[in-house]
Design a protein around this motif. Structure first.
Motif, short mmCIF file in Angstrom:
data_model
loop_
_atom_site.label_atom_id
_atom_site.label_comp_id
_atom_site.label_asym_id
_atom_site.label_seq_id
_atom_site.Cartn_x
_atom_site.Cartn_y
_atom_site.Cartn_z
N VAL A 25 0.82 -1.21 0.00
CA VAL A 25 0.00 0.00 0.00
C VAL A 25 0.86 1.26 0.00
N TRP A 26 2.06 1.19 0.57
CA TRP A 26 2.94 2.35 0.61
C TRP A 26 3.45 2.72 -0.78
N GLY A 27 3.73 1.71 -1.59
CA GLY A 27 4.24 1.97 -2.93
C GLY A 27 3.22 2.66 -3.82
N PHE A 28 1.95 2.37 -3.62
CA PHE A 28 0.92 3.03 -4.41
C PHE A 28 0.88 4.53 -4.11
N THR A 29 1.39 4.91 -2.97
CA THR A 29 1.35 6.31 -2.55
C THR A 29 2.69 7.01 -2.72
N PHE A 30 3.78 6.31 -2.38
CA PHE A 30 5.09 6.96 -2.35
C PHE A 30 6.04 6.50 -3.46
N GLY A 31 5.62 5.56 -4.28
CA GLY A 31 6.47 5.12 -5.38
C GLY A 31 7.59 4.21 -4.90
N SER A 32 8.69 4.20 -5.66
CA SER A 32 9.78 3.25 -5.39
C SER A 32 11.06 3.94 -4.91
N GLY A 33 10.92 5.04 -4.19
CA GLY A 33 12.09 5.76 -3.71
C GLY A 33 12.86 4.98 -2.65
N LEU A 34 13.99 5.56 -2.21
CA LEU A 34 14.82 4.90 -1.21
C LEU A 34 14.07 4.70 0.10
N SER A 35 13.21 5.64 0.45
CA SER A 35 12.42 5.52 1.68
C SER A 35 11.01 5.06 1.33
N TRP A 176 18.49 15.01 -2.56
CA TRP A 176 17.96 14.71 -3.90
C TRP A 176 16.97 13.55 -3.83
N ALA A 177 17.31 12.50 -3.06
CA ALA A 177 16.42 11.35 -2.92
C ALA A 177 15.09 11.75 -2.27
N MET A 178 15.17 12.64 -1.28
CA MET A 178 13.94 13.13 -0.64
C MET A 178 13.08 13.90 -1.64
N GLY A 179 13.74 14.70 -2.49
CA GLY A 179 13.01 15.45 -3.51
C GLY A 179 12.34 14.52 -4.50
N GLU A 180 13.05 13.46 -4.90
CA GLU A 180 12.47 12.49 -5.83
C GLU A 180 11.28 11.77 -5.21
#
Length: 395
Positions: A25-35, A176-180
């Motif tokens: 469920v988190w990926g549907f909202t936040f994508g595939s970033g580092l966090s 940068w990762a946080m921005g992505e």
């Protein structure tokens, strides 16, 4: 080629389906970033902090191993044990190859149209190798297991070098990762259908690329599932209680502590990535082993449970497990509709605690629907299509 049904296996599969929902469920909202969990900040509500901690500690990397393990067990149940070479074995292999082909097509469609984190594609690719183990002696399968273990060790060594690089990330790289992550969150929860589709395709492509190092894990879990059936660990758990108790103790004494540390590290990363990202990278490496170990503990707990407890759990999860593929795909449809911008866009406004709360009505609905459906049909709707394709192609 008909698999023997097991109430414990069906129940375990149903529990795993819901566990996977809590992670996906988190990926549907936040994508595939580092966090995986985005950023909640220092002043987040207790419910939000608990949501991140509990999901990371007790769900992340715990339920896909169960699903893969049971996939291998299902293969063993469908193909049987030792068989002499001949027309019967060739027919079994051809049937299973067609099953794998259908699963590959389903996974590719799922990954491109619904959920970039699709696991079916990886299962299908591994199935093309797994079918070579049909009819083999147990000793030959154990020999193959040793090679797969060696492959996993090699993959982990590579992952360790990558982890070291993540631990050495500079503040600029973390920023940068946080921005992505923020950009992906905005696209998925507020973007148009086309923008979301483009983002999903990029994430799915990256997911497929990274799965090269994920394949050895799945192969290992597949073979462990095959061996567990051939030795009766899953099909006759009452005869192997001593084994399952040892697994449960290992999970409690090693798996739980390490995963609790991971929950804390993931929460620290979600609160302040600048301070928490390096530690989270280090602990995530340990969870590569400790996560599946705790998953084994979940399996052991159900194998050690009394028939009365299993029967009670089966009332909730048995039917869900019997149509696991249908429910897995249905979860992707529902999460996309509820959370993403092309649907209701709730992911843009829900807190982390509420995001987990969204899973509850989905689970309840799937329990009720699965029980209703399985009282009237032998298989779930997607499972029936899968079987029809395989049977039709073999005629």
């Amino acid at each position: 080629m008909k698999a023997v049904r097991s109430m414990r296996i069906d129940t375990l599969r149903g529990i795993a389906v819901f566990g996977i929902l809590l992670v996906n469920v988190w990926g549907f909202t936040f994508g595939s970033g580092l966090s995986r969990y985005g950023v909640i900040g220092e002043h987040a509500a207790l419910a939000d902090k608990l949501a991140v901690f509990l999901i990371a500690a007790f769900a992340e990397q715990k339920f896909y191993p169960i699903f893969a393990f049971l996939f291998g067990a299902g293969f063993a149940l469908q193909t049987g044990g030792r068989r002499a070479p001949g027309a019967q074995l060739d027919n079994i292999k051809m049937t299973y190859l067609r099953r794998a082909t259908w699963l590959l097509g389903c996974g590719l469609l799922h990954g491109t149209l619904l959920w970039f984190g699709d696991i079916l594609t990886v299962y299908a690719v591994c199935s093309f190798w797994l079918v070579t183990q049909a009819g083999r002696r147990l000793a030959d399968i154990v020999r193959a297991l040793r090679w797969v273990v060696a492959l996993n060790v090699a993959a982990m060594l590579f992952t360790a070098s990558f982890t070291y690089e993540l631990m050495a990330m500079t503040p600029d790289v973390i920023a940068w990762a946080m921005g992505e992550s923020a950009r992906a969150h905005a696209v998925y929860t507020q973007g148009t259908l086309m923008a979301i589709a483009q983002e999903r395709l990029v994430d799915f492509r990256n997911n497929l690329a990274s799965s090269l190092f994920f394949l050895p894990k799945v192969l290992l879990l597949f073979l462990m599932g095959v061996i567990s059936v051939r030795l009766g660990w899953l099909t006759h758990p009452q005869r192997h209680r001593a084994l399952w108790r040892k697994v449960l103790l290992a999970a409690l004494w090693v798996g739980v502590p390490v995963n609790l540390v991971w929950g804390w590290a993931a929460l620290r990363d979600a609160i302040n990535p600048m301070a928490g990202a390096p530690l989270a990278a280090l602990v995530s490496m340990l969870v590569e082993v400790a996560g599946p170990l705790l998953a084994a503990g979940y399996v052991a707990a159900l194998m050690c449970a009394s028939e009365r407890v299993v029967a009670a759990l089966a009332q909730c999860f048995g039917a869900v497990g019997r149509m696991a593929l249908t429910n897995y795909l249905m979860q992707s449809v529902l999460c996309g509709f509820l959370l993403q911008g092309a649907g209701l866009g709730l992911g843009a406004v829900l807190s982390h605690g509420a995001l987990v709360g969204v899973c509850a009505p989905i689970m309840i609905g799937q329990v009720l629907l699965s029980r209703w459906w399985m009282r009237r049909h032998a298989q779930g709707p997607v499972e029936a299509l899968w079987r029809r394709f395989t049977a039709g192609a073999c005629q």
